[in-house]
Every structure is written in structure tokens, then in C-alpha cells.
Design a protein around this motif. Structure first.
Motif, PDB file in Angstrom:
ATOM      1  N   ILE A  96     -52.335  -4.391 -12.606  1.00  0.00           N
ATOM      2  CA  ILE A  96     -53.165  -3.178 -12.748  1.00  0.00           C
ATOM      3  C   ILE A  96     -54.616  -3.490 -12.408  1.00  0.00           C
ATOM      4  O   ILE A  96     -55.268  -2.761 -11.659  1.00  0.00           O
ATOM      5  CB  ILE A  96     -53.036  -2.582 -14.164  1.00  0.00           C
ATOM      6  N   VAL A  97     -55.123  -4.583 -12.945  1.00  0.00           N
ATOM      7  CA  VAL A  97     -56.522  -4.954 -12.686  1.00  0.00           C
ATOM      8  C   VAL A  97     -56.726  -5.257 -11.203  1.00  0.00           C
ATOM      9  O   VAL A  97     -57.678  -4.777 -10.579  1.00  0.00           O
ATOM     10  CB  VAL A  97     -56.943  -6.156 -13.569  1.00  0.00           C
ATOM     11  N   LYS A 127     -66.026  -2.113 -18.174  1.00  0.00           N
ATOM     12  CA  LYS A 127     -64.729  -2.711 -17.854  1.00  0.00           C
ATOM     13  C   LYS A 127     -64.895  -4.203 -17.590  1.00  0.00           C
ATOM     14  O   LYS A 127     -64.181  -5.029 -18.156  1.00  0.00           O
ATOM     15  CB  LYS A 127     -64.124  -2.009 -16.624  1.00  0.00           C
ATOM     16  N   THR A 128     -65.863  -4.550 -16.765  1.00  0.00           N
ATOM     17  CA  THR A 128     -66.101  -5.953 -16.429  1.00  0.00           C
ATOM     18  C   THR A 128     -66.490  -6.748 -17.668  1.00  0.00           C
ATOM     19  O   THR A 128     -65.984  -7.857 -17.883  1.00  0.00           O
ATOM     20  CB  THR A 128     -67.193  -6.072 -15.349  1.00  0.00           C
ATOM     21  N   THR A 129     -67.362  -6.183 -18.501  1.00  0.00           N
ATOM     22  CA  THR A 129     -67.786  -6.868 -19.727  1.00  0.00           C
ATOM     23  C   THR A 129     -66.593  -7.109 -20.644  1.00  0.00           C
ATOM     24  O   THR A 129     -66.418  -8.207 -21.177  1.00  0.00           O
ATOM     25  CB  THR A 129     -68.872  -6.052 -20.460  1.00  0.00           C
ATOM     26  N   SER A 130     -65.750  -6.085 -20.817  1.00  0.00           N
ATOM     27  CA  SER A 130     -64.579  -6.258 -21.693  1.00  0.00           C
ATOM     28  C   SER A 130     -63.633  -7.307 -21.129  1.00  0.00           C
ATOM     29  O   SER A 130     -63.073  -8.114 -21.876  1.00  0.00           O
ATOM     30  CB  SER A 130     -63.856  -4.921 -21.909  1.00  0.00           C
ATOM     31  N   GLN A 131     -63.457  -7.311 -19.806  1.00  0.00           N
ATOM     32  CA  GLN A 131     -62.595  -8.320 -19.186  1.00  0.00           C
ATOM     33  C   GLN A 131     -63.141  -9.718 -19.451  1.00  0.00           C
ATOM     34  O   GLN A 131     -62.390 -10.633 -19.820  1.00  0.00           O
ATOM     35  CB  GLN A 131     -62.482  -8.092 -17.678  1.00  0.00           C
ATOM     36  N   VAL A 153     -57.428  -3.499 -24.047  1.00  0.00           N
ATOM     37  CA  VAL A 153     -58.744  -2.850 -23.926  1.00  0.00           C
ATOM     38  C   VAL A 153     -59.240  -2.888 -22.483  1.00  0.00           C
ATOM     39  O   VAL A 153     -59.533  -1.836 -21.897  1.00  0.00           O
ATOM     40  CB  VAL A 153     -59.775  -3.469 -24.900  1.00  0.00           C
ATOM     41  N   PRO A 154     -59.334  -4.060 -21.848  1.00  0.00           N
ATOM     42  CA  PRO A 154     -59.777  -4.049 -20.454  1.00  0.00           C
ATOM     43  C   PRO A 154     -58.811  -3.337 -19.507  1.00  0.00           C
ATOM     44  O   PRO A 154     -59.251  -2.746 -18.514  1.00  0.00           O
ATOM     45  CB  PRO A 154     -59.949  -5.516 -20.089  1.00  0.00           C
ATOM     46  N   VAL A 155     -57.522  -3.352 -19.805  1.00  0.00           N
ATOM     47  CA  VAL A 155     -56.571  -2.653 -18.929  1.00  0.00           C
ATOM     48  C   VAL A 155     -56.821  -1.150 -18.976  1.00  0.00           C
ATOM     49  O   VAL A 155     -56.850  -0.479 -17.942  1.00  0.00           O
ATOM     50  CB  VAL A 155     -55.104  -3.007 -19.290  1.00  0.00           C
TER      51      VAL A 155
END
Length: 177
Positions: A96-97, A127-131, A153-155
């Protein structure tokens, strides 16, 4: 090349030893994960500082607008592919990412063909920060049953930001030749 662009380039170079140490952590154990973690933290800090410096001192360049998100993608996708290999997360999460990143890169190429440069939006930055945070935590904890739940969360942010980005950029699809 200005300082923010040098930091972005440094992040790209740091991806190589990061990939090595994370991949070999299944053999080298925690010490290799720790080295990968330190490299990833330093790379993440360069991501923060290159953007901060570029905005504060008006050093924003087309190179930075394109290469900064690319450097992030290389680090994040590398970590996620290795996490699948190490059985930290299921492959569909990584797919997905990666699919979102290819889609957004394609939209950016369509925009570039029309002379536009699309910088990352706020939701994409979240999104990037959570990843990056989840990747760092996984590197410290190693394989455990909570990785799946942390990665949700990032997904979700990946899907949400991808939908938002695509919706805002639909004119590139409609008017492309």
C-alpha cells in the motif's frame, strides 16, 4: 548546491549503510538494528532541517521539492521492504505504501511535464512523520506482535493522503496528452 540540498543528498547517501545494517540485523542482532536506528534518526533529522532551513532562508529549490520527498521514499520503502523480509509486518502494508508513492510520483511527473512542481502537502508530511516514527520504534523493538497495530496508523494516513493528493491533482489526468 545550498545547505538544504546538501542535507537532502546526504540523506540519499545514508540510505545505503542504513539498508545494509537493517537487512543484516537478522544476523547481527540488536547492535545492527541500533546502528540502522541511529542512521535512520540522523537521516530523519536531516529531513526536518533541510525543510526548515529552506523555508526560513528562502532556499527552496526545484531540486529540493523533488529530491526531498524522493529521499524520504527511499528510506521508508527500504525499511518496509526489509521489515516484510524480516517478518515484522505483512506484505500488503508495504505494498500500500509503495503503490501510493508510485502513484504520487507519477502525478508529480505529469505536473512536471506541464511545468508545475507540486510540493508535499501537510497530510503527506504527517504520513511521512508517522512512517518514520513507527519505523524507528520497530527497529528498537524488533519483531513483536505490536508491529502490525503500530503500522496501521501510517497505512491509514498513506491511503488518506494518497486519495487527497489524487483528488487535488485529477486535472493532470483529465488534461494529459
Amino acid at each position: 548546491m545550498n545547505l538544504p540540498n546538501k542535507l537532502t543528498f546526504m540523506r540519499l547517501v545514508m540510505a545505503v549503510p542504513f539498508i545494509y545494517f537493517l537487512q543484516e540485523s537478522n544476523v547481527g542482532g540488536f547492535k545492527y538494528r541500533l546502528v540502522a536506528f541511529i542512521l535512520f534518526v540522523i537521516a530523519s533529522l536531516t529531513d526536518f532541517f533541510d525543510g526548515y532551513l529552506a523555508r526560513k532562508y528562502n532556499l527552496v529549490t526545484d531540486f529540493g521539492k523533488i529530491m526531498d520527498p524522493l529521499a524520504d521514499k527511499i528510506l521508508v520503502i527500504s525499511a518496509l521492504v526489509i521489515f516484510v523480509d524480516l517478518d515484522y509486518i505483512p506484505s500488503w502494508m508495504s505494498i500500500i505504501v509503495i503503490a501510493r508513492e508510485f502513484l504520487i510520483s507519477g502525478i508529480r511527473m505529469l505536473a512536471a511535464a506541464k511545468g508545475d512542481v507540486i510540493p508535499a502537502g501537510k497530510l503527506g508530511k504527517y504520513k511521512t512523520t508517522s512512517q518514520m516514527i513507527v519505523i524507528m520504534v520497530m527497529m528498537l523493538l524488533g519483531k513483536n506482535p505490536y508491529n502490525f497495530y503500530m503500522m496501521l496508523v501510517p497505512v491509514v494516513l498513506t491511503l488518506w493522503s494518497g486519495i487527497e493528493y489524487t483528488t487535488k491533482s485529477k486535472h493532470y489526468f483529465i488534461n494529459s496528452r
